[in-house]
Design a protein around this motif. Structure first.
Motif: not given
Length: 299
Positions: A97-102, A113-116, A277-281
């Motif tokens: 789960a990745l939280a982000t401000k709307a 997300l594209d790079r991941y 993997a997301l951190v690498r992206a």
């Protein structure tokens, strides 16, 4: 050893500073609550509350326990959530789960997300994006509802977390295009704050309240943009907001406003392959931003 129930009871009284209200909040009678607090004080050999017939106040020892107990319960809740998520993942493909401000960092999140997804074996559906209110993503990460979060320093805190920096950017004043100040080449923070007919909107705090001031309050990005379109407020935001504004709004640089650093943050004990993997992206994306920064810098 202290029990979580004792800490929960103590925090209820510490926050309400009233045994009756705390008992009602906990759904118990007041006498058992009073006895539980006395047992806790005896166990710690410390007086936690100053009690009179009219008031209840925390002692210095009580204030220490309030801070420590809140952190301890948050850590336990986070451990429970992450353990349950890991257990569920044993029977199915793991997700994070990745939280982000709307309404914030939309382009940055899309690029991440594209790079991941471009990595071998990765799927975008492995990542659940949790859109949250202003300032909520940090708490969601700390209490275990999220595995990663996009944070904005210095407004959020990354203390105790691991993180990768994405982008450092200046801030701009967002205001109605029809306002005379929209024609200014730049404004200082003091000048932006002194527009009497266009006060700065007041951001919500983590406790749900707002700092004092003349500007209107808001709770989410949609409300904020509506207030600005109506000519009721202005706001200072990171410069990347330009890509999300409609033609009725304008941006004016505010050079002396503090720079905003957007980071991808995660708990230091994380062992998730998807998080890694997301951190690498994120690292690759940060390197790309760094490589193109000189080319897009203003003359």
């Amino acid at each position: 050893m202290l029990e979580t129930r004792e800490l929960t009871y103590f925090l209820a009284v510490a926050e309400e500073l009233h045994f009756g209200r705390a008992a009602g909040r906990l759904g118990i009678a007041q006498p058992p609550l009073s006895r539980a607090i006395r047992r806790l004080e005896s166990q710690l050999d410390a007086q936690l509350f100053e009690r009179t017939s009219r008031s209840v106040a925390l002692t210095p020892a009580g204030r220490v326990l309030r801070e420590e107990a809140g952190s301890a319960l948050t850590a336990l809740e986070a451990a429970e959530r992450r353990t349950r998520r890991t257990a569920r993942a044993l029977a199915e493909r793991p997700s994070v789960a990745l939280a982000t401000k709307a309404g914030a960092s939309v382009d940055l999140l899309t690029d991440l997300l594209d790079r991941y997804a471009a990595a071998d074996g990765a799927r975008v559906e492995d990542v659940d994006v949790l859109l949250c209110g202003i300032g909520e993503q940090e708490q969601m990460l700390r209490d275990g509802r999220a595995d990663l979060a996009l944070l904005h320093l210095p407004f959020d805190s990354a203390e105790g977390l691991d993180y990768e920096e994405f982008l450092v950017e200046p801030q701009v004043l967002v205001l109605p295009r029809r306002h005379p100040a929209a024609e200014a080449p730049e404004l200082s923070l003091a000048e932006a704050s002194a527009l009497e007919d266009l006060p700065l909107a007041r951001f919500p705090r983590g406790d749900g309240g707002h700092d004092p001031g003349p500007g209107p309050t808001f709770t989410d990005h949609v409300q904020l943009m509506q207030l600005i379109r109506m000519g009721r407020a202005a706001v200072v935001l990171p410069a990347s907001v330009r890509t999300q504004l409609d033609p009725s709004l304008a941006c004016v640089p505010v050079p002396d406003a503090p720079a905003v650093t957007t980071v991808l943050a995660w708990p230091p004990h994380s062992r998730s392959r998807t998080v890694a993997a997301l951190v690498r992206a994120a690292v690759r994306l940060a390197e790309e931003h760094a490589s193109i920064a000189p080319a897009v810098a203003p003359a």
